[in-house]
Scaffold this active site. Structure first.
Site, PDB file in Angstrom:
ATOM      1  CE1 TYR A  98     -79.467  73.029 -93.261  1.00  0.00           C
ATOM      2  CE2 TYR A  98     -78.288  71.715 -91.634  1.00  0.00           C
ATOM      3  CZ  TYR A  98     -79.437  71.978 -92.362  1.00  0.00           C
ATOM      4  OH  TYR A  98     -80.543  71.198 -92.195  1.00  0.00           O
ATOM      5  CD  GLU A 140     -81.486  69.128 -89.853  1.00  0.00           C
ATOM      6  OE1 GLU A 140     -80.235  69.277 -89.793  1.00  0.00           O
ATOM      7  OE2 GLU A 140     -82.182  69.572 -90.783  1.00  0.00           O
TER       8      GLU A 140
END
Length: 396
Positions: A98, A140
């Protein structure tokens, strides 16, 4: 939720960002792949990059997330992102990635919007990004924990036990772990990723629903070949059709996916079109195997009986269920008990308390969902699965 100082900034700039988001996402992917070309080769779907669908899906998810932060500030937007989180988990995405996305996305925003990106605007949209990213990272991480895997460690080698031609364009594969361990449990409706090593050396990944009930020593996936697709589109399905045979090894992920059969006893609608029947087969198979007596309305639409993969299996599963009914539509070709044309659920008797599961092309799912909402089925009771980037995100 957004901080008080960011809310007015995001609200004021959302129309500008929204109008430019398509250009921003295109530039983002170009910057990302220039910096890390191996991501396009081995991680991102080259077909979806070529046809622009991945860019559309990313743009839609950012705009939808920002809009929800503004309009529904008292709600947690995590549920909206569950589909993305499951897809990411099936690819082995980790939290560190990310930061890389953030770097290139904000460089693209600054380049496209220029002087409009003041320090205040950059800070506000940075907050939007990290709210979305951290929600996905948390989701996640939970999915990895539930699967009993370390973050990103989702891959294992599986052997093809059996290859079976279902139609000229559809083949199914029975899989078992190459190390002799149990295949493992999954929830009816989930999918796995398959990593294919292609002739040019790329390792492309695609998702395929598990098309039989959980509980056995093997898994089954069903793959439709994308004929006539240009460039990289359909390259993995073609590779599987042309090269994968019994005895071969495939690199397969753990099961993920949020279109899963609920455990209550209320009535069900399982509506599919084309290869979208695959998660419904697993649900029906599970219901039959567990002796469920839930009322189940099964709707399926296809081009013709010859194109309908697992057609006889679907009939057998419905016949084995004491409270199931089957409603078929074929665009061409006759079949006993099937209607001609496109699916139309308008005349079906829909019981109170219905939960609906949809899978198939977007126009089919939109049509069915619109009819269900018109008939009074709550939006929260209508669930769907999209093969490929979710171009429907934000339209619920």
């Amino acid at each position: 939720m957004l901080s008080e100082q960011s809310v007015p900034v995001v609200r004021a700039t959302l129309p500008v960002v929204g109008a430019a988001i398509g250009d921003i996402t295109q530039l983002f992917y170009r910057k990302l792949f220039d910096d890390r070309p191996e991501l396009l080769r081995d991680f991102f779907n080259r077909g979806n990059q070529a046809n622009g669908e991945q860019q559309q899906a990313l743009a839609g998810s950012i705009a939808a997330f920002a809009g929800m932060l503004l309009e529904r500030s008292d709600e947690r937007p995590d549920a909206m992102l569950a589909r993305i989180a499951n897809k990411h988990a099936s690819l082995g995405v980790t939290s560190g990635q990310y930061k890389l996305v953030h770097e290139h996305l904000f460089a693209a925003i600054a380049e496209v919007l220029g002087d409009a990106v003041t320090a205040e605007v950059a800070a506000a949209w940075d907050e939007v990004y990290w709210l979305m990213a951290n929600a996905l990272i948390a989701a996640e991480s939970g999915l990895y924990k539930e699967a009993g895997a370390a973050d990103g460690e989702v891959w294992r080698s599986m052997e093809i036990v059996e290859r079976r031609e279902q139609t000229p364009d559809v083949v199914s594969f029975l899989l078992r772990p190459a190390d002799g361990s149990p295949a493992g449990a999954f929830r009816p409706g989930q999918y796995v990723s398959v990593q294919a090593e292609l002739p040019d050396g790329a390792r492309q990944i695609r998702q395929y629903s598990l098309s039989a009930a959980p509980g056995g020593s093997q898994w089954r996936i069903t793959v439709k070949r994308a004929r006539g697709a240009a460039g990289p589109q359909g390259e993995v399905s073609s590779w599987l059709h042309e090269t994968a045979r019994a005895g071969d090894l495939l690199t397969v992920s753990l099961p993920f996916g949020d279109l899963v059969l609920g455990e209550d006893e209320g009535p069900l609608l399982l509506a599919s079109a084309g290869i979208g029947s695959t998660p419904m087969l697993a649900m029906l198979d599970h219901l039959a195997a567990t002796g469920s007596d839930r009322r189940v309305i099964v709707v399926h639409a296809d081009r013709s009986p010859a194109d309908h993969a697992h057609r006889e299996e679907l009939r057998r599963l419905v016949d084995a269920h004491p409270s199931a009914s089957l409603h078929l539509w074929y665009e061409t070709g006759g079949d006993a008990g099937a209607a001609a044309g496109q699916a139309d659920i308008g005349a079906l008797d829909l019981p109170e308390g219905l939960t609906a599961y949809l899978c198939g092309p977007l126009p089919f799912m939109r049509s069915v969902r619109d009819e269900l909402l018109r008939r009074g089925v709550p939006a929260a009771a209508v669930h769907y699965e999209v093969f490929g980037p979710d171009l429907w995100l934000g339209q619920e």
